[in-house]
Motif scaffolding. Structure first.
Motif, PDB file in Angstrom:
ATOM      1  N   PRO A  11      67.521  73.282 125.128  1.00 44.28           N
ATOM      2  CA  PRO A  11      66.472  72.328 125.519  1.00 44.28           C
ATOM      3  C   PRO A  11      66.834  71.487 126.731  1.00 44.28           C
ATOM      4  CG  PRO A  11      67.511  71.634 123.480  1.00 44.28           C
ATOM      5  CD  PRO A  11      68.087  72.970 123.811  1.00 44.28           C
ATOM      6  N   SER A  12      68.131  71.378 127.052  1.00 45.43           N
ATOM      7  CA  SER A  12      68.477  70.518 128.180  1.00 45.43           C
ATOM      8  C   SER A  12      68.475  71.264 129.509  1.00 45.43           C
ATOM      9  CB  SER A  12      69.833  69.853 127.927  1.00 45.43           C
ATOM     10  OG  SER A  12      70.822  70.851 127.869  1.00 45.43           O
ATOM     11  N   ALA A  13      68.102  72.548 129.482  1.00 46.04           N
ATOM     12  CA  ALA A  13      68.099  73.345 130.709  1.00 46.04           C
ATOM     13  C   ALA A  13      67.194  72.732 131.764  1.00 46.04           C
ATOM     14  CB  ALA A  13      67.645  74.776 130.400  1.00 46.04           C
ATOM     15  N   ARG A  14      66.040  72.268 131.355  1.00 49.63           N
ATOM     16  CA  ARG A  14      65.065  71.716 132.275  1.00 49.63           C
ATOM     17  C   ARG A  14      64.575  70.387 131.714  1.00 49.63           C
ATOM     18  NH1 ARG A  14      62.693  75.781 135.366  1.00 49.63           N
ATOM     19  NH2 ARG A  14      62.171  74.078 136.783  1.00 49.63           N
ATOM     20  N   VAL A  15      63.912  69.619 132.542  1.00 54.50           N
ATOM     21  CA  VAL A  15      63.309  68.369 132.053  1.00 54.50           C
ATOM     22  C   VAL A  15      61.823  68.365 132.396  1.00 54.50           C
ATOM     23  CG1 VAL A  15      65.432  67.040 132.232  1.00 54.50           C
ATOM     24  CG2 VAL A  15      63.843  67.088 134.167  1.00 54.50           C
ATOM     25  N   VAL A  16      61.076  67.527 131.713  1.00 50.76           N
ATOM     26  CA  VAL A  16      59.653  67.356 132.019  1.00 50.76           C
ATOM     27  C   VAL A  16      59.353  65.874 132.214  1.00 50.76           C
ATOM     28  CG1 VAL A  16      58.915  69.443 130.792  1.00 50.76           C
ATOM     29  CG2 VAL A  16      58.999  67.253 129.573  1.00 50.76           C
ATOM     30  N   GLY A  17      58.348  65.605 133.024  1.00 56.22           N
ATOM     31  CA  GLY A  17      57.836  64.254 133.154  1.00 56.22           C
ATOM     32  C   GLY A  17      56.782  64.027 132.093  1.00 56.22           C
ATOM     33  N   LEU A  47      48.575  66.034 141.711  1.00 55.58           N
ATOM     34  CA  LEU A  47      49.915  65.692 141.258  1.00 55.58           C
ATOM     35  C   LEU A  47      50.850  66.899 141.358  1.00 55.58           C
ATOM     36  CD1 LEU A  47      51.326  63.186 140.173  1.00 55.58           C
ATOM     37  CD2 LEU A  47      50.669  63.856 137.857  1.00 55.58           C
ATOM     38  N   GLY A  48      50.308  68.090 141.078  1.00 61.92           N
ATOM     39  CA  GLY A  48      51.102  69.315 141.132  1.00 61.92           C
ATOM     40  C   GLY A  48      51.581  69.609 142.549  1.00 61.92           C
ATOM     41  N   GLU A  49      50.708  69.345 143.531  1.00 56.18           N
ATOM     42  CA  GLU A  49      51.090  69.573 144.919  1.00 56.18           C
ATOM     43  C   GLU A  49      52.207  68.610 145.317  1.00 56.18           C
ATOM     44  OE1 GLU A  49      48.773  69.714 149.205  1.00 56.18           O
ATOM     45  OE2 GLU A  49      47.673  70.043 147.349  1.00 56.18           O
ATOM     46  N   ARG A  50      52.072  67.375 144.866  1.00 59.34           N
ATOM     47  CA  ARG A  50      53.059  66.361 145.218  1.00 59.34           C
ATOM     48  C   ARG A  50      54.427  66.653 144.590  1.00 59.34           C
ATOM     49  NH1 ARG A  50      53.594  60.605 145.954  1.00 59.34           N
ATOM     50  NH2 ARG A  50      55.858  60.361 145.953  1.00 59.34           N
ATOM     51  N   LEU A  51      54.419  67.088 143.307  1.00 65.25           N
ATOM     52  CA  LEU A  51      55.692  67.264 142.597  1.00 65.25           C
ATOM     53  C   LEU A  51      56.164  68.721 142.550  1.00 65.25           C
ATOM     54  CD1 LEU A  51      55.122  64.763 139.637  1.00 65.25           C
ATOM     55  CD2 LEU A  51      56.817  64.545 141.467  1.00 65.25           C
ATOM     56  N   VAL A  66      54.872  68.435 134.251  1.00 63.70           N
ATOM     57  CA  VAL A  66      54.544  67.052 133.901  1.00 63.70           C
ATOM     58  C   VAL A  66      53.386  67.069 132.912  1.00 63.70           C
ATOM     59  CG1 VAL A  66      53.579  64.875 134.769  1.00 63.70           C
ATOM     60  CG2 VAL A  66      55.371  66.033 136.064  1.00 63.70           C
ATOM     61  N   GLY A  67      53.489  66.263 131.859  1.00 65.53           N
ATOM     62  CA  GLY A  67      52.378  66.048 130.930  1.00 65.53           C
ATOM     63  C   GLY A  67      51.834  64.647 131.140  1.00 65.53           C
ATOM     64  N   VAL A 120      55.216  71.147 140.534  1.00 61.42           N
ATOM     65  CA  VAL A 120      55.325  71.735 139.185  1.00 61.42           C
ATOM     66  C   VAL A 120      53.943  71.726 138.525  1.00 61.42           C
ATOM     67  CG1 VAL A 120      57.736  71.042 138.815  1.00 61.42           C
ATOM     68  CG2 VAL A 120      55.876  69.496 138.132  1.00 61.42           C
ATOM     69  N   PRO A 121      53.770  72.536 137.475  1.00 63.25           N
ATOM     70  CA  PRO A 121      52.497  72.495 136.744  1.00 63.25           C
ATOM     71  C   PRO A 121      52.285  71.125 136.083  1.00 63.25           C
ATOM     72  CG  PRO A 121      53.803  74.414 136.113  1.00 63.25           C
ATOM     73  CD  PRO A 121      54.689  73.545 136.935  1.00 63.25           C
ATOM     74  N   VAL A 122      51.034  70.675 136.050  1.00 66.16           N
ATOM     75  CA  VAL A 122      50.692  69.394 135.440  1.00 66.16           C
ATOM     76  C   VAL A 122      49.630  69.630 134.358  1.00 66.16           C
ATOM     77  CG1 VAL A 122      49.659  67.120 135.847  1.00 66.16           C
ATOM     78  CG2 VAL A 122      51.232  68.109 137.544  1.00 66.16           C
TER      79      VAL A 122
END
Lengths: 403, 403
Positions: free
Chosen positions: B79-85, B180-184, B147-148, B186-188
């Motif tokens: 679970p620590s492989a990646r992080v999410v906002g 938000l996806g364009e800025r970061l 990001v959620g 990642v999928p939002v």
């Protein structure tokens, strides 16, 4: 963890059903389309089609009778390959049918049958009636693939056992699928009567609608809820019980459940009949009320319209809480013309939040008194055409073909 | 038909995820167990494990640091492989966090932020805050996987666009995931605030519960509904709107929505504060009410208990209609001790049908004010660990590894 591992195993074993899954849409497919959509090799698709054609659930389509010796180029689901029994039990009546896998009714019967006679008597009637209808439809007993059964009470769907059904003495936790399945030799699927009415209306008339509530208004009042494309039964199979929601005008009215002000005690058929008698209009049953309305009796029309308003209060709440796109009104009183619907619409569009009703349609059931058997048929056919069932049939075919 | 063909195609392409699906249970698996459960050959399982380990989402477990040169025998989700906002926007406050894929909070912040400032301002804050929290947690920007985001209004979940949100001027149909996806990069994923609170409570504290309703009681009143294991958003994302259900004691009380007798106009924080002021107790906000209750003010205790009874009427209706096994009470007022719960339980157990409440638990939220970020995290992690996302990542890995 055991369940997850088991279901993964099933998913992974579904090789024949990968092709069948595509064909379930009922449209004709070419072999090339099947290859492209499945990502499988042409030889694999061909061998899987062979199995499905041998099982009878898929057949050459259209120009399949090509005379040039070439294999047929189009394949489609063959809904008449097998038949299912579809039975809807009410408190005092039962409707039974046999249909093909697309829900086409091949024969049906409606009889007086008291569900309170208990499971032994009632399930014997179900088995005999399905066997008789099969015979009358000129189908062999082996053509029967499953039976769908609706009962007037809550059901634990996974086991098919009724749970504390108030008007079904002797049925609590009774193994309906076991008893009936042993007698008929096929899988038996059981659900609550209003749930299968929702399924029947949707599968036959509203297949594109994923969020639908079917409200049955008769002696009792109940609902079947389809959300996100799936029937929502709740934690213990009692979802959709709107008959015992309290309505604001209900003060002082005691319901048969013991609570005060329940919708059913105010807007159910017997409550309307009682108010008509108080007003000097002779009415005993829900059927009497419907007859009076159809005959234009003003007092009855007024009472049914008011019942529609009471019902509307609870449907407005359902619209806010569940946000369906279609509410279907069925049942004996639901079929009594526009008066109930008029009162209902009046209150729902006044009471619900604009966001919840902006795209909400409130319509009368088109399936009418066939909603139950159409839903029982859809539930049984869904099971017969499920990937698990197709894989299992394919495996049996292979075993019996072995030397 | 197009959709069905497309989703079938996806199902069939999921080869790496067949193995990953098993590992998602978080338990350690041996290679032999994976072979048995997947039905795949040992060499296939080995090559897929290689891909998953390279992606970082799976790692050797326990005795994986074997010194004998043998490959590690146990594998598990990492679970620590990646992080999410994980961000929860309220009307006037926002909570943001970064978590690992199991919902462990690595850093969080809570700030005053008026959602009515509009999407440009608010989403800039979201992006900057997630970036800052990443930095503070010592994680590289590339570690962010998704990001959620929860927002205080209805959302069309498939597109992530708010739809007619009453308290979010400028946000209607705004492309939140796109911006938000364009800025970061990642999928939002976006959903309604109460829906993600339901997800957060369930994923963290009630993972075994498939039928759960999370009720937020604060200035507004709303609910997130999980039925059959899935969040039920309704046809247009407005399911769970219990604040505007009419309650029987509501005659003459006009709600801000224009209707009469809505629950929120009677049991919401501002309504309680107004009644306290009428009784000579100074209270302006929902927070004031909570403070008064915590301080033992008898008038406030009495009012909150009565609000619990009003809420109980609607929760009883929900229990009849939806049949959950757990109702979780959260939000600022929900956290104000046992008085609200006492009034609520009193009415629910009196009003609901015995079948609907026989196995019904009504509990206070354990997640409390972390429910939103825990749910946003769960929603984002669910996406990152979905078969589609894993397949896509595996395909990219293969492409970038090609010469």
């Amino acid at each position: 963890m055991v369940d997850a591992r088991k279901s993964s195993w099933l998913t992974l074993q579904m090789r024949t059903s990968e092709v069948f899954h595509l064909l379930r849409d009922g449209q004709p497919w070419t072999r090339a389309q099947l290859c492209e959509a499945s990502g499988l090799a042409r030889s694999t698709v061909t061998s899987r089609l062979d199995v499905l054609v041998k099982l009878g659930v898929v057949a050459p389509y259209g120009d399949g009778t090509s005379t040039g010796g070439r294999p047929p180029s189009l394949y489609a689901l063959n809904p008449s390959a097998r038949v299912v029994g579809a039975v809807a039990l009410g408190a005092t009546h039962a409707v039974a049918a046999v249909t093909d896998l697309a829900g086409t009714i091949l024969g049906q019967t409606r009889e007086r049958l008291d569900v309170a006679q208990g499971p032994a008597t009632v399930l014997s009637w179900v088995a005999e009636t399905v066997e008789r209808l099969l015979l009358e439809a000129d189908r062999a007993p082996a053509d029967l693939a499953a039976v769908g059964l609706g009962v007037p009470g809550p059901v634990e769907h996974s086991t098919g056992r009724p749970t504390n059904p108030p008007i079904m003495p002797g049925w609590d936790r009774y193994d309906v699928p076991g008893t009936l399945g042993e007698r008929l030799g096929v899988p038996v699927l059981v659900d609550n009567d209003v749930n299968i009415m929702a399924l029947g209306e949707r599968s036959t008339y509203l297949p594109e609608v994923d969020d639908l509530i079917f409200v049955k208004v008769a002696t009792g009042i109940g609902a079947g809820i389809i959300s996100g494309g799936s029937l929502q039964r709740g934690a213990h199979g009692t979802a959709g019980d709107l008959g015992h929601v309290r309505v604001t005008s209900g003060s002082g009215v005691i319901c048969r459940c013991g609570n005060e002000g329940c919708l059913e005690a105010i807007a159910g058929g017997p409550a309307i009949a009682a108010r008509l008698r108080d007003a000097g209009v002779p009415a005993e049953t829900t059927g009497d009320v419907v007859e009076l309305v159809r005959g234009g009796n003003l007092e009855a029309v007024r009472e049914v319209r008011q019942a529609g308003r009471e019902l509307g209060e609870v449907v407005a709440t359902m619209a806010n809480l569940i946000n369906p796109s279609v509410v279907v009104i069925g049942g004996l009183l639901g079929g009594a013309g526009e008066h109930l619907m008029a009162g209902l619409r009046e209150v729902v569009y006044q009471r619900s939040m604009p966001l919840a009703t902006e795209h909400l349609s409130i319509v009368a059931s088109v399936a009418g008194d066939r909603a139950g058997i159409l839903g029982a048929s859809a539930m049984a056919a869904e099971h017969v055409l499920s990937p698990e069932a197709i894989e299992s049939a394919a495996a049996n075919l292979t075993v019996s073909a072995a030397p």
